[in-house]
Design an enzyme around this catalytic site. Structure first.
Site, PDB file in Angstrom:
ATOM      1  N   ASP A 110      99.978  44.625  40.744  1.00  0.00           N
ATOM      2  CA  ASP A 110      99.897  43.473  39.781  1.00  0.00           C
ATOM      3  C   ASP A 110     100.423  43.389  38.726  1.00  0.00           C
ATOM      4  O   ASP A 110      99.591  44.372  37.552  1.00  0.00           O
ATOM      5  CB  ASP A 110      98.398  43.018  39.097  1.00  0.00           C
ATOM      6  CG  ASP A 110      98.307  41.720  38.037  1.00  0.00           C
ATOM      7  OD1 ASP A 110      99.796  41.306  37.694  1.00  0.00           O
ATOM      8  OD2 ASP A 110      97.417  40.783  38.411  1.00  0.00           O
ATOM      9  N   HIS A 147     100.211  39.687  35.320  1.00  0.00           N
ATOM     10  CA  HIS A 147      98.525  39.558  34.654  1.00  0.00           C
ATOM     11  C   HIS A 147      98.341  40.379  33.682  1.00  0.00           C
ATOM     12  O   HIS A 147      99.749  41.846  33.601  1.00  0.00           O
ATOM     13  CB  HIS A 147      97.530  38.962  35.534  1.00  0.00           C
ATOM     14  CG  HIS A 147      97.294  38.006  36.212  1.00  0.00           C
ATOM     15  ND1 HIS A 147      97.960  38.029  37.493  1.00  0.00           N
ATOM     16  CD2 HIS A 147      98.029  36.653  35.944  1.00  0.00           C
ATOM     17  CE1 HIS A 147      98.164  36.711  37.991  1.00  0.00           C
ATOM     18  NE2 HIS A 147      98.233  36.272  37.075  1.00  0.00           N
ATOM     19  N   SER A 188      97.099  31.171  36.087  1.00  0.00           N
ATOM     20  CA  SER A 188      96.375  31.608  35.756  1.00  0.00           C
ATOM     21  C   SER A 188      97.428  32.661  35.205  1.00  0.00           C
ATOM     22  O   SER A 188      95.764  33.921  34.184  1.00  0.00           O
ATOM     23  CB  SER A 188      96.472  32.984  37.254  1.00  0.00           C
ATOM     24  OG  SER A 188      97.963  33.565  36.916  1.00  0.00           O
TER      25      SER A 188
END
Length: 438
Positions: free
Chosen positions: A406, A409, A157
């Site tokens: 998160d 990211h 990702s």
């Protein structure tokens, strides 16, 4: 002539004789110094202004024309290589190249602006390398570099995050068309965009281990990696690729069983299984070596060549356990003295840099390979993650205690845009060099 006048003349003559040597001693060195620092302009003979003439593929030039530099001279005049991984984040009042409304390719969980992040300070920092300046991203320049080419982002990702950033910046100059999309759940795993203006393609290949792997499932709690086999889901298309950007590492932290040949090499965090615990550092090295060897064998000396970029490990910034309300609440970058690159982050980066250098030593002449070293500059940006804003308006209902964060990211726009600014500078450098020089 009167005696007095004759005496005066004799006296003047004697004085003149004494002054001439002194004058020469003073003026001659001054003239030499002046000619050294301020040479007289040289006007070439009219004959030297004749146009170059050619005969039998030999170019004849005036004897006054500068001869081409030798290979040794070229080496002396090469620009000093800029070390983009060392520097600091400095305040920047400018605006990002794009925002949440000008880019339609941002994954929902990275769209911090749309999800209601109240402060925007994380958008106003730029990376300043110690040795040079990092120019603002030029979408038209990047598109020109990939004209008639195919750029493939391969990995986990983080590869997708970097690709989304690139697409958003390029879309400010030319609209991409989504020509292929394969989803698993909510995530795009295999996608391709085409820029008609430059006949350029940018693709995403989901491959969290780069090598062949079977991801964990409800019936199997462990990932299974086959370290001596590249993942053919992306490698089968290698002949169609001109630039490959590899990015992986985070999935290696998960429980897994590792296979090599016909036997089990070991595992990482696999209680209840009779396998040797070997951690993930050796696996990172083996997986990357298998991947780079496969590229060298298949594309190293074929066609028009291929360029390969390995984006180094990007640290997370969870304060606490990621699955136990860990968060990343900071709103400013770290200063260099505040945070040192160490532990797992340093080791992951070290292995990736070593494997890139090892592959470069054996790479064939039509393959160019570099590491996009972002580990340190990423480490200094705890403020650039979505945090709770991976979800839209997470605190509307007052449920602050149970909001998932998160801290892996990056918000878009955000720090990861810098990855692609450095990538463009690497491409510019390559453009100035022939493959044979590399």
């Amino acid at each position: 002539m009167p005696i007095t006048d004759q005496f005066k003349d004799n006296k003047s003559l004697a004085l003149t004789k004494r002054l001439i040597p002194w004058t020469i001693c003073v003026l001659l060195p001054m003239a030499l110094i002046h000619s050294f620092f301020y040479p007289l302009p040289f006007s070439p003979s009219p004959k030297t202004d004749l146009p170059h003439s050619t005969n039998n593929n030999i170019t004849y030039r005036s004897s006054l024309s500068a001869s081409p530099p030798s290979s040794a001279e070229k080496g002396k005049t090469k620009e000093t290589k800029c070390d983009y991984c060392n520097g600091e984040w400095v305040s920047d009042s400018g605006s990002p190249l794009y925002n949440d409304t000008t880019c339609g390719t941002i994954k929902e969980g990275r769209n911090c602006i749309t999800h209601g992040r109240p402060e925007s300070g994380y958008l106003h920092w730029r990376w300043k390398p110690t040795q040079c300046n990092l120019p603002r991203f030029e979408p038209q320049t990047f598109l020109q570099h990939i004209k008639n080419k195919h750029v493939a982002f391969v990995g986990d990702s983080m590869a997708r995050n970097q690709l989304e950033s690139l697409l958003c910046m390029l879309a400010t100059a030319s609209t991409p068309n989504l020509v292929y999309n394969h989803k698993t759940g909510k995530d795009n795993q295999f996608s391709r965009w085409h820029f008609p203006s430059h006949n350029a393609s940018v693709s995403l290949y989901w491959s969290p281990f780069l090598v062949h792997g079977v991801e964990k499932s409800s019936t199997n709690p462990n990932n299974n990696l086959y370290l001596d086999h590249v993942d053919e889901r992306w490698a089968n298309d290698m002949d169609q690729m001109d630039l490959i950007v590899l990015s992986f590492g985070h999935w290696l932290l998960l429980p897994a069983v590792y296979h090599e040949g016909d036997s089990v090499l070991g595992c990482h965090y696999c209680p209840g299984l009779n396998h040797t615990e070997i951690g993930f550092y050796i696996v990172l090295r083996k997986a990357l070596r298998t991947t780079l060897n496969s590229i060298i064998e298949r594309r190293g000396d074929k066609g028009n060549g291929i360029d390969v970029i390995v984006t180094t490990f990007s640290p997370h910034h969870f304060e606490g356990e990621w699955d136990k309300a860990g968060a990343c609440p900071k709103t400013k970058p770290y200063r260099n003295a505040e945070k040192q690159l160490e532990g797992m982050d340093a080791e992951m980066r070290k292995i990736e840099i070593e494997e890139v250098e090892y592959a470069k030593a054996k790479a064939k002449r039509r393959l160019r390979l570099e590491a996009l070293d972002v580990t340190k500059l990423a480490l200094l940006r705890p403020d650039g993650h979505p945090g709770p804003y991976m979800n839209p308006f997470p605190f509307v209902n007052g449920n602050a205690g149970s909001v998932q964060n998160d801290c892996v990211h990056w918000c878009l726009p955000g720090p990861i845009d810098t990855w692609n600014e450095i990538l463009l500078e690497m491409m510019k450098k390559w453009e100035k060099q022939s493959r044979n020089e590399d």
